[in-house]
Design a protein around this motif. Structure first.
Motif, PDB file in Angstrom:
ATOM      1  N   THR A  70       0.830  -1.199   0.000  1.00 35.07           N
ATOM      2  CA  THR A  70       0.000   0.000   0.000  1.00 35.07           C
ATOM      3  C   THR A  70       0.866   1.252   0.000  1.00 35.07           C
ATOM      4  O   THR A  70       0.670   2.173  -0.801  1.00 35.07           O
ATOM      5  N   ILE A  71       1.837   1.281   0.895  1.00 39.03           N
ATOM      6  CA  ILE A  71       2.745   2.426   0.981  1.00 39.03           C
ATOM      7  C   ILE A  71       3.534   2.584  -0.311  1.00 39.03           C
ATOM      8  O   ILE A  71       3.671   3.687  -0.861  1.00 39.03           O
ATOM      9  N   MET A  72       4.049   1.480  -0.832  1.00 41.45           N
ATOM     10  CA  MET A  72       4.864   1.515  -2.041  1.00 41.45           C
ATOM     11  C   MET A  72       4.094   2.124  -3.213  1.00 41.45           C
ATOM     12  O   MET A  72       4.627   2.966  -3.951  1.00 41.45           O
ATOM     13  N   VAL A  73       2.850   1.731  -3.374  1.00 40.68           N
ATOM     14  CA  VAL A  73       2.050   2.238  -4.497  1.00 40.68           C
ATOM     15  C   VAL A  73       1.772   3.729  -4.348  1.00 40.68           C
ATOM     16  O   VAL A  73       1.877   4.503  -5.305  1.00 40.68           O
ATOM     17  N   HIS A  74       1.447   4.171  -3.128  1.00 39.96           N
ATOM     18  CA  HIS A  74       1.169   5.592  -2.920  1.00 39.96           C
ATOM     19  C   HIS A  74       2.435   6.433  -3.114  1.00 39.96           C
ATOM     20  O   HIS A  74       2.368   7.540  -3.673  1.00 39.96           O
ATOM     21  N   ILE A  75       3.570   5.934  -2.673  1.00 38.68           N
ATOM     22  CA  ILE A  75       4.831   6.654  -2.891  1.00 38.68           C
ATOM     23  C   ILE A  75       5.127   6.734  -4.385  1.00 38.68           C
ATOM     24  O   ILE A  75       5.550   7.779  -4.902  1.00 38.68           O
ATOM     25  N   ARG A  76       4.899   5.642  -5.095  1.00 42.69           N
ATOM     26  CA  ARG A  76       5.136   5.631  -6.541  1.00 42.69           C
ATOM     27  C   ARG A  76       4.225   6.645  -7.253  1.00 42.69           C
ATOM     28  O   ARG A  76       4.681   7.392  -8.125  1.00 42.69           O
ATOM     29  N   ASN A  77       2.958   6.676  -6.869  1.00 39.65           N
ATOM     30  CA  ASN A  77       2.027   7.638  -7.476  1.00 39.65           C
ATOM     31  C   ASN A  77       2.442   9.075  -7.175  1.00 39.65           C
ATOM     32  O   ASN A  77       2.349   9.963  -8.028  1.00 39.65           O
ATOM     33  N   LEU A  78       2.896   9.296  -5.951  1.00 38.40           N
ATOM     34  CA  LEU A  78       3.333  10.636  -5.550  1.00 38.40           C
ATOM     35  C   LEU A  78       4.566  11.054  -6.343  1.00 38.40           C
ATOM     36  O   LEU A  78       4.673  12.204  -6.801  1.00 38.40           O
ATOM     37  N   ARG A  79       5.490  10.135  -6.518  1.00 40.54           N
ATOM     38  CA  ARG A  79       6.689  10.446  -7.300  1.00 40.54           C
ATOM     39  C   ARG A  79       6.348  10.802  -8.749  1.00 40.54           C
ATOM     40  O   ARG A  79       6.978  11.666  -9.349  1.00 40.54           O
ATOM     41  N   LYS A  80       5.366  10.122  -9.326  1.00 41.62           N
ATOM     42  CA  LYS A  80       4.976  10.422 -10.708  1.00 41.62           C
ATOM     43  C   LYS A  80       4.526  11.875 -10.845  1.00 41.62           C
ATOM     44  O   LYS A  80       4.711  12.490 -11.892  1.00 41.62           O
ATOM     45  N   LYS A  81       3.940  12.416  -9.770  1.00 40.13           N
ATOM     46  CA  LYS A  81       3.441  13.786  -9.813  1.00 40.13           C
ATOM     47  C   LYS A  81       4.512  14.814  -9.465  1.00 40.13           C
ATOM     48  O   LYS A  81       4.437  15.963  -9.894  1.00 40.13           O
ATOM     49  N   LEU A  82       5.519  14.397  -8.697  1.00 40.39           N
ATOM     50  CA  LEU A  82       6.545  15.331  -8.218  1.00 40.39           C
ATOM     51  C   LEU A  82       7.819  15.327  -9.046  1.00 40.39           C
ATOM     52  O   LEU A  82       8.451  16.363  -9.226  1.00 40.39           O
ATOM     53  N   GLU A  83       8.195  14.151  -9.509  1.00 37.76           N
ATOM     54  CA  GLU A  83       9.536  13.988 -10.065  1.00 37.76           C
ATOM     55  C   GLU A  83       9.572  14.140 -11.583  1.00 37.76           C
ATOM     56  O   GLU A  83       8.678  13.649 -12.279  1.00 37.76           O
ATOM     57  N   GLN A  84      10.602  14.784 -12.085  1.00 34.79           N
ATOM     58  CA  GLN A  84      10.819  14.820 -13.525  1.00 34.79           C
ATOM     59  C   GLN A  84      11.281  13.463 -14.022  1.00 34.79           C
ATOM     60  O   GLN A  84      10.958  13.065 -15.130  1.00 34.79           O
ATOM     61  N   ASP A  85      12.015  12.745 -13.180  1.00 39.10           N
ATOM     62  CA  ASP A  85      12.439  11.380 -13.485  1.00 39.10           C
ATOM     63  C   ASP A  85      12.133  10.512 -12.258  1.00 39.10           C
ATOM     64  O   ASP A  85      12.959  10.409 -11.346  1.00 39.10           O
ATOM     65  N   PRO A  86      10.921   9.903 -12.216  1.00 34.32           N
ATOM     66  CA  PRO A  86      10.521   9.118 -11.040  1.00 34.32           C
ATOM     67  C   PRO A  86      11.488   7.990 -10.675  1.00 34.32           C
ATOM     68  O   PRO A  86      11.536   7.561  -9.527  1.00 34.32           O
ATOM     69  N   LYS A  87      12.269   7.507 -11.667  1.00 35.08           N
ATOM     70  CA  LYS A  87      13.216   6.429 -11.378  1.00 35.08           C
ATOM     71  C   LYS A  87      14.479   6.951 -10.698  1.00 35.08           C
ATOM     72  O   LYS A  87      15.271   6.176 -10.168  1.00 35.08           O
ATOM     73  N   ASN A  88      14.649   8.260 -10.732  1.00 35.79           N
ATOM     74  CA  ASN A  88      15.783   8.892 -10.051  1.00 35.79           C
ATOM     75  C   ASN A  88      15.238  10.047  -9.201  1.00 35.79           C
ATOM     76  O   ASN A  88      15.465  11.220  -9.512  1.00 35.79           O
ATOM     77  N   PRO A  89      14.501   9.720  -8.135  1.00 35.85           N
ATOM     78  CA  PRO A  89      13.771  10.739  -7.373  1.00 35.85           C
ATOM     79  C   PRO A  89      14.671  11.740  -6.660  1.00 35.85           C
ATOM     80  O   PRO A  89      15.685  11.374  -6.082  1.00 35.85           O
TER      81      PRO A  89
END
Length: 236
Positions: free
Chosen positions: A203-222
């Motif tokens: 649950t935490i992992m998915v929400h963090i991933r979704n948050l990174r998609k909105k914040l990060e220019q490169d979610p794989k390198n947050p």
């Protein structure tokens, strides 16, 4: 005609008996219930008047997962899955689609009411309808992020971004405690306000991933939310 003093909850399930039970239960708690018998009906009925959505996963015409994703494009109102499909993989798909919580069938009436009230309380705090305490910092800034805690507006590089209440609370918690490493257990118990269980890691992992998609220019390198391997997450 809608009673403006009541919160509206949309319940979508192809099992009419479950819809009727949830209707009676929530109406008795003072809520107004809108009914849908499949995912497409739920999407068609979705609008700003709905305060919370309760969706089954397996429904005709359109599944709960697909309905959830389309509803999330229109609103940040909380979405609760009430379903027998509660494997970790199902939860991951649901949270990725934008759901806020899961409750397994068969469910406890008391647990359903508790989840509904908790989701609505968190949502209305997120919407700025609860008063901040006097000592709360009004403006929170970090890198290219600027967050007004009074209006709940989140700006990234000067542009507003839309977060669910869970995403918002995760972000605020970590920003207000920069450099602290939060384990999945810390985050789950702080945000969901209930005891941690092992599969809550997903649950935490998915929400963090979704948050990174909105914040990060490169979610794989947050650059905002860092993963500290074996320990958890932090904003440094």
């Amino acid at each position: 005609m809608r009673d403006e003093g009541k919160k509206r909850i949309l319940v979508a399930d192809d099992n009419q008996e479950i819809v009727d039970i949830v209707d009676i239960l929530l109406t008795g708690e003072g809520y107004e219930v809108v009914k849908a018998s499949n995912g497409q009906e739920a999407v068609d009925l979705a609008d700003d008047s709905i305060d919370l959505y309760i969706l089954d996963v397996v429904m005709p015409v359109k599944s709960g997962f697909h309905a959830c994703a389309q509803i999330r494009e229109r609103t940040m109102a909380p979405i609760l899955f009430l379903t027998a499909k509660t494997h970790d993989s199902d939860k991951t798909i649901g949270f990725s689609a934008g759901a806020d919580d899961y409750l397994a069938k068969p469910f406890s009436y008391a647990e359903l009411v508790f989840r509904v009230k908790s989701l609505l309380r968190r949502y209305y705090v997120y919407q700025g309808k609860a008063v901040n305490s006097p000592e709360t910092e009004t403006l929170l800034t970090y890198r290219e992020l600027s967050i007004n805690l009074d209006s709940q507006e989140v700006l990234l590089r000067g542009r507003p971004i839309s977060l669910t209440d869970i995403e918002y609370r995760l972000l605020i918690l970590m920003l207000q405690h920069r450099h602290k490493v939060f384990s999945a257990e810390n985050l789950y118990e702080s945000i969901w306000e209930e005891p941690y269980f092992y599969s809550a890691n997903n649950t935490i992992m998915v929400h963090i991933r979704n948050l990174r998609k909105k914040l990060e220019q490169d979610p794989k390198n947050p650059q905002y939310i860092k993963t500290i391997w074996g320990k958890g997450y932090c904003i440094d």
